[in-house]
Design an enzyme around this catalytic site. Structure first.
Site, PDB file in Angstrom:
ATOM      1  N   CYS A 119       0.814  -1.234   0.000  1.00 47.08           N
ATOM      2  CA  CYS A 119       0.000   0.000   0.000  1.00 47.08           C
ATOM      3  C   CYS A 119       0.842   1.277   0.000  1.00 47.08           C
ATOM      4  CB  CYS A 119      -0.966  -0.004   1.175  1.00 47.08           C
ATOM      5  SG  CYS A 119      -2.000  -1.467   1.199  1.00 47.08           S
ATOM      6  N   HIS A 252      -3.204   7.135   2.178  1.00 49.04           N
ATOM      7  CA  HIS A 252      -3.647   5.810   1.747  1.00 49.04           C
ATOM      8  C   HIS A 252      -5.046   5.566   2.318  1.00 49.04           C
ATOM      9  CE1 HIS A 252      -4.051   1.663   0.978  1.00 49.04           C
ATOM     10  NE2 HIS A 252      -3.810   1.264   2.205  1.00 49.04           N
ATOM     11  N   ASN A 282     -10.256  -0.222   0.090  1.00 49.91           N
ATOM     12  CA  ASN A 282      -8.794  -0.124   0.101  1.00 49.91           C
ATOM     13  C   ASN A 282      -8.269  -0.731  -1.207  1.00 49.91           C
ATOM     14  OD1 ASN A 282      -6.057  -0.495   0.512  1.00 49.91           O
ATOM     15  ND2 ASN A 282      -6.267  -1.244   2.603  1.00 49.91           N
TER      16      ASN A 282
HETATM   17  O1  UT7 Z   1      -3.809  -1.261   3.561  1.00 46.89           O
HETATM   18  C1  UT7 Z   1      -2.853  -1.567   4.541  1.00 46.89           C
HETATM   19  C2  UT7 Z   1      -3.209  -0.977   5.777  1.00 46.89           C
HETATM   20  N1  UT7 Z   1      -4.345  -1.653   6.377  1.00 46.89           N
HETATM   21  C3  UT7 Z   1      -4.968  -1.074   7.352  1.00 46.89           C
HETATM   22  O2  UT7 Z   1      -4.636   0.022   7.689  1.00 46.89           O
HETATM   23  C4  UT7 Z   1      -6.055  -1.833   8.098  1.00 46.89           C
HETATM   24  C5  UT7 Z   1      -5.907  -1.535   9.567  1.00 46.89           C
HETATM   25  N2  UT7 Z   1      -6.903  -2.191  10.412  1.00 46.89           N
HETATM   26  C6  UT7 Z   1      -8.202  -1.842  10.400  1.00 46.89           C
HETATM   27  O3  UT7 Z   1      -8.617  -1.023   9.602  1.00 46.89           O
HETATM   28  C7  UT7 Z   1      -9.116  -2.450  11.418  1.00 46.89           C
HETATM   29  O4  UT7 Z   1      -8.336  -3.124  12.391  1.00 46.89           O
HETATM   30  C8  UT7 Z   1     -10.158  -3.423  10.826  1.00 46.89           C
HETATM   31  C9  UT7 Z   1     -11.175  -2.644  10.025  1.00 46.89           C
HETATM   32  C10 UT7 Z   1      -9.472  -4.453   9.937  1.00 46.89           C
HETATM   33  C11 UT7 Z   1     -10.908  -4.160  11.958  1.00 46.89           C
HETATM   34  O5  UT7 Z   1     -11.505  -3.203  12.826  1.00 46.89           O
HETATM   35  P1  UT7 Z   1     -11.362  -3.368  14.406  1.00 46.89           P
HETATM   36  O6  UT7 Z   1     -12.121  -2.287  15.019  1.00 46.89           O
HETATM   37  O7  UT7 Z   1      -9.883  -3.485  14.699  1.00 46.89           O
HETATM   38  O8  UT7 Z   1     -12.125  -4.732  14.655  1.00 46.89           O
HETATM   39  P2  UT7 Z   1     -11.590  -6.060  15.349  1.00 46.89           P
HETATM   40  O9  UT7 Z   1     -10.615  -6.756  14.471  1.00 46.89           O
HETATM   41  O10 UT7 Z   1     -11.180  -5.722  16.756  1.00 46.89           O
HETATM   42  O11 UT7 Z   1     -12.909  -6.916  15.409  1.00 46.89           O
HETATM   43  C12 UT7 Z   1     -13.996  -6.547  16.278  1.00 46.89           C
HETATM   44  C13 UT7 Z   1     -15.095  -7.562  16.146  1.00 46.89           C
HETATM   45  C14 UT7 Z   1     -14.639  -9.011  16.324  1.00 46.89           C
HETATM   46  O12 UT7 Z   1     -15.640  -9.683  17.039  1.00 46.89           O
HETATM   47  P3  UT7 Z   1     -15.445 -10.007  18.602  1.00 46.89           P
HETATM   48  O13 UT7 Z   1     -14.192 -10.818  18.677  1.00 46.89           O
HETATM   49  O14 UT7 Z   1     -15.315  -8.663  19.257  1.00 46.89           O
HETATM   50  O15 UT7 Z   1     -16.697 -10.727  18.947  1.00 46.89           O
HETATM   51  C15 UT7 Z   1     -14.586  -9.529  14.908  1.00 46.89           C
HETATM   52  O16 UT7 Z   1     -14.789 -10.917  14.837  1.00 46.89           O
HETATM   53  O17 UT7 Z   1     -15.683  -7.479  14.845  1.00 46.89           O
HETATM   54  C16 UT7 Z   1     -15.760  -8.800  14.270  1.00 46.89           C
HETATM   55  N3  UT7 Z   1     -15.643  -8.680  12.821  1.00 46.89           N
HETATM   56  C17 UT7 Z   1     -16.698  -8.511  12.011  1.00 46.89           C
HETATM   57  N4  UT7 Z   1     -18.029  -8.426  12.270  1.00 46.89           N
HETATM   58  C18 UT7 Z   1     -18.850  -8.239  11.212  1.00 46.89           C
HETATM   59  C19 UT7 Z   1     -14.518  -8.673  12.064  1.00 46.89           C
HETATM   60  N5  UT7 Z   1     -14.826  -8.502  10.765  1.00 46.89           N
HETATM   61  C20 UT7 Z   1     -16.178  -8.403  10.705  1.00 46.89           C
HETATM   62  C21 UT7 Z   1     -17.083  -8.197   9.658  1.00 46.89           C
HETATM   63  N6  UT7 Z   1     -18.403  -8.113   9.952  1.00 46.89           N
HETATM   64  N7  UT7 Z   1     -16.691  -8.067   8.376  1.00 46.89           N
END
Ligand code: UT7
Length: 325
Positions: A119, A252, A282
């Site tokens: 990225c 980005h 993204n």
């Molecule tokens: O391009 C390179 C750079 N990439 C980035 O910058 C990405 C950086 N990371 C992020 O943008 C975020 O970490 C994400 C968008 C990927 C995830 O957001 P988050 O707020 O960190 O969520 P999380 O991983 O802590 O997940 C929270 C909850 C989990 O459930 P529990 O364990 O709390 O019950 C996940 O299982 O959300 C759940 N979850 C979803 N729920 C519905 C994860 N993906 C999904 C989904 N739909 N698609």
């Protein structure tokens, strides 16, 4: 006399097929994968993305973006003397996507190569092209970010498959006696390779390991917000500028929350940040030039303005470029 490198034209391309969050939610539900528009919007800011058609490759999207950029720059294909493509989703293992693109554009003879910095690829490619123009190796370059990330997504992994889209953006970067690129700042730290990767490879004619994207989203998020601020400050210091000199921040486009955090740290209001993640998702190396072209074409970005471009991604890689448009 000092040679500078200026952007003289921009272009972009999105595949025709557009999926709203709801379209994707319904598609994933058929496979038993549960997600929702609310979750995607709240956690990322993404509302839609585009996916390439079967048989449509990074070089096809890149060619369209390059033609637009050359038209905007009034540059003829025969004048192009360097092509750099930033991509992590090349058409083939080799030759480079840049070579395939060169042929599609009807250009031959000039040096062409791909840059693989995920990225951050576009800011890496722009920095390399700037250096080659400044040292006299090129006078008119095409610098491109092009991706078909839909091909490397695991549609059984809801934590990643809702985040990415396909597209391409391109600029013509030309030698000039007035300032263009003012400074750049690039970094990488391979100890973090595992937090964002596609671990598969080709071996003995077979794909060995998993060829789909794996990401520890929280680890990437934490690193991203820290390094983006550092890179922005570093590039301002190198150019002898301050935050108040920035007309537009073009980060980005991974997550609106990361962009808001960077803007807050730089004391920039969000109306100085170009945001396309809502409509594109993204698109990795394509996201910055796509956002740049959108804001140029809708008239927000004007000649003479100061732009801060910054990227972060797999590697771990990160970097920023400050330029006069
Ligand atoms: O391009 C390179 C750079 N990439 C980035 O910058 C990405 C950086 N990371 C992020 O943008 C975020 O970490 C994400 C968008 C990927 C995830 O957001 P988050 O707020 O960190 O969520 P999380 O991983 O802590 O997940 C929270 C909850 C989990 O459930 P529990 O364990 O709390 O019950 C996940 O299982 O959300 C759940 N979850 C979803 N729920 C519905 C994860 N993906 C999904 C989904 N739909 N698609």
């Amino acid at each position: 006399m000092t040679i500078f490198a200026r952007i003289t034209g921009t272009g972009s391309c999105l595949p025709v097929r557009r999926l709203s969050n709801q379209d994707l939610v319904e598609q994933l539900a058929q496979q038993g994968i549960e997600t929702s528009d609310e979750w995607i919007v709240e956690r990322t800011g993404i509302r839609a993305r585009h996916f390439a058609a079967d048989g449509e490759f990074s070089s096809d999207l890149a060619a369209h973006a390059c033609r637009q950029a050359m038209e905007a720059a009034r540059a003829k294909p025969a004048e192009i003397d360097l092509i750099i493509v930033a991509t992590s989703t090349p058409d083939m293992v080799f030759p480079s996507t840049a070579a395939l693109l060169q042929h599609k554009l009807g250009i031959s003879g000039c040096p062409v190569f791909d840059v693989q910095a995920v990225c951050s690829g576009f800011v890496y490619a722009l920095t390399v092209a700037n250096a080659m123009i400044q040292n006299g190796s090129a006078r008119k370059a095409l610098v491109v970010g092009a991706e078909v990330f839909s091909r490397i997504l695991d549609f059984n992994d809801r934590t990643t498959c809702v985040l990415f889209g396909d597209g391409a953006g391109a600029v013509v970067l030309e030698a000039s006696d007035t300032t263009g690129i003012l400074a750049s700042d690039l970094h990488a730290d391979g100890q973090y390779a595992g937090i964002l990767c596609v671990p598969g490879h080709v071996s003995g004619g077979q794909i060995s390991g998993d060829p789909t994207l794996k990401m520890d989203g929280q680890a990437v998020f934490k690193l991203a917000v820290g390094v983006l601020e550092e890179a922005a400050r570093a590039v301002l210091v190198k150019a002898g500028k301050t935050e108040s000199d920035i007309d537009w921040l073009i980060p980005h486009q991974a997550n609106i929350r990361i962009m808001q955090s960077t803007a807050r740290k730089l004391k920039l209001p969000m109306d100085k940040v170009v945001v396309t993640v809502d409509q594109h998702g993204n698109t990795s190396a394509a996201s910055i030039p796509l956002a740049l072209d959108c804001a140029v074409r809708d008239g927000r970005i004007q000649p003479g303005q100061t732009l801060l471009l910054e990227g972060v991604g797999g590697g771990f890689t990160w970097g920023a470029v400050l330029l006069n448009f």
